[in-house]
Design a protein around this motif. Structure first.
Motif, mmCIF file in Angstrom:
data_model
loop_
_atom_site.group_PDB
_atom_site.id
_atom_site.type_symbol
_atom_site.label_atom_id
_atom_site.label_comp_id
_atom_site.label_asym_id
_atom_site.label_seq_id
_atom_site.Cartn_x
_atom_site.Cartn_y
_atom_site.Cartn_z
ATOM 1 N N VAL A 39 12.757 -3.116 -7.108
ATOM 2 C CA VAL A 39 12.306 -1.835 -6.579
ATOM 3 C C VAL A 39 11.905 -2.020 -5.124
ATOM 4 O O VAL A 39 11.069 -2.876 -4.810
ATOM 5 C CB VAL A 39 11.093 -1.298 -7.380
ATOM 6 C CG1 VAL A 39 10.585 -0.003 -6.782
ATOM 7 C CG2 VAL A 39 11.453 -1.131 -8.847
ATOM 8 N N VAL A 40 12.482 -1.206 -4.245
ATOM 9 C CA VAL A 40 12.038 -1.175 -2.857
ATOM 10 C C VAL A 40 10.787 -0.304 -2.826
ATOM 11 O O VAL A 40 10.828 0.881 -3.185
ATOM 12 C CB VAL A 40 13.125 -0.593 -1.924
ATOM 13 C CG1 VAL A 40 12.604 -0.480 -0.496
ATOM 14 C CG2 VAL A 40 14.380 -1.451 -1.980
ATOM 15 N N GLU A 41 9.666 -0.916 -2.485
ATOM 16 C CA GLU A 41 8.398 -0.192 -2.400
ATOM 17 C C GLU A 41 8.204 0.291 -0.966
ATOM 18 O O GLU A 41 8.179 -0.518 -0.038
ATOM 19 C CB GLU A 41 7.236 -1.107 -2.810
ATOM 20 C CG GLU A 41 7.209 -1.463 -4.268
ATOM 21 C CD GLU A 41 6.887 -0.288 -5.169
ATOM 22 O OE1 GLU A 41 6.284 0.718 -4.705
ATOM 23 O OE2 GLU A 41 7.255 -0.358 -6.352
ATOM 24 N N ARG A 42 8.121 1.599 -0.805
ATOM 25 C CA ARG A 42 7.944 2.192 0.527
ATOM 26 C C ARG A 42 6.854 3.244 0.475
ATOM 27 O O ARG A 42 6.639 3.877 -0.551
ATOM 28 C CB ARG A 42 9.233 2.862 0.990
ATOM 29 C CG ARG A 42 10.314 1.897 1.385
ATOM 30 C CD ARG A 42 11.532 2.622 1.909
ATOM 31 N NE ARG A 42 11.234 3.510 3.002
ATOM 32 C CZ ARG A 42 11.697 3.351 4.234
ATOM 33 N NH1 ARG A 42 12.467 2.332 4.537
ATOM 34 N NH2 ARG A 42 11.407 4.212 5.176
ATOM 35 N N ASN A 43 6.235 3.453 1.620
ATOM 36 C CA ASN A 43 5.342 4.600 1.749
ATOM 37 C C ASN A 43 6.166 5.861 1.541
ATOM 38 O O ASN A 43 7.383 5.865 1.760
ATOM 39 C CB ASN A 43 4.732 4.655 3.147
ATOM 40 C CG ASN A 43 3.729 3.572 3.408
ATOM 41 O OD1 ASN A 43 3.623 2.610 2.657
ATOM 42 N ND2 ASN A 43 3.007 3.695 4.507
ATOM 43 N N ASP A 44 5.509 6.933 1.168
ATOM 44 C CA ASP A 44 6.189 8.213 1.122
ATOM 45 C C ASP A 44 6.502 8.643 2.552
ATOM 46 O O ASP A 44 5.991 8.072 3.519
ATOM 47 C CB ASP A 44 5.330 9.246 0.402
ATOM 48 C CG ASP A 44 5.224 8.959 -1.093
ATOM 49 O OD1 ASP A 44 6.074 8.208 -1.621
ATOM 50 O OD2 ASP A 44 4.302 9.495 -1.737
ATOM 51 N N ALA A 45 7.354 9.647 2.684
ATOM 52 C CA ALA A 45 7.852 10.033 4.002
ATOM 53 C C ALA A 45 7.823 11.545 4.177
ATOM 54 O O ALA A 45 7.661 12.301 3.218
ATOM 55 C CB ALA A 45 9.284 9.519 4.175
#
Length: 186
Positions: A39-45
């Motif tokens: 899973v690529v964990e990213r901040n929301d955008a």
């Protein structure tokens, strides 16, 4: 029901990648085998469809997007967008990104939708907005300190309609925004 058994950070660079081991209850009531997914964990955008009333055009940005080199040019025209920093609201991030990328303040802000960008492998949710551009306060073009090199592009409603029907919009968030625009301007 989903039972997460283990989560391990396997890459911690520009992208953060976790390896997740889990089981879930199947729709037939049985339990799945143990599965593993990255899973690529990213901040929301945030992203925004931006309208400049005095010129009757919509502003977009063109910039380098390395993943598109696989089956494209490496450059992409898209709505202004950016990650929501820790402690920031979507609205705060929207104002910051519009200023950085196109150099304007915004008004008449409308939240259009929130959606997952690529739920098969990434945690990021995107808040889509519409906003009117008001005061020009900087040249835009992105932040040099973040390696950004952004070209501002302008399209009329008729240009966007033609691009849509000619299948010339390659970015999903931009496609969603233009579809909203076309549905609401007939």
């Amino acid at each position: 029901m989903i039972e997460e058994q283990k989560r391990e950070r396997v890459y911690n660079g520009f992208l953060k990648i976790d390896k997740v081991t889990f089981q879930h209850q199947r729709y037939d009531g049985t339990t799945s085998e143990i599965l593993t997914r990255e899973v690529v964990e990213r901040n929301d955008a945030i992203t925004a469809l931006l309208y400049l009333k005095e010129e009757d055009v919509y502003l977009f940005v063109e910039q380098v997007r390395i993943p598109t080199l696989l089956n494209g040019t490496g450059f992409l025209v898209e709505c202004v967008a950016g990650l929501i920093d820790k402690g920031e609201t979507g609205f705060d991030a929207l104002q910051r990104e519009v200023k950085e990328e196109v150099g304007y303040e915004i008004d008449n802000i409308q939240h259009l939708s929130t959606f997952y960008s690529t739920p098969g492998g990434c945690s990021e949710k995107v808040e889509l907005y519409y906003a009117d551009l008001t005061n020009k306060i900087t040249n835009g073009g992105g932040l040099f300190s973040e390696g950004e090199d952004i070209k501002i592009v302008k399209y009329s409603l008729s240009d966007l309609k033609q691009m849509y029907f000619d299948k010339k919009i390659d970015d999903a968030k931009t496609l969603i925004a233009v579809q909203w625009l076309l549905l609401n301007n007939n």
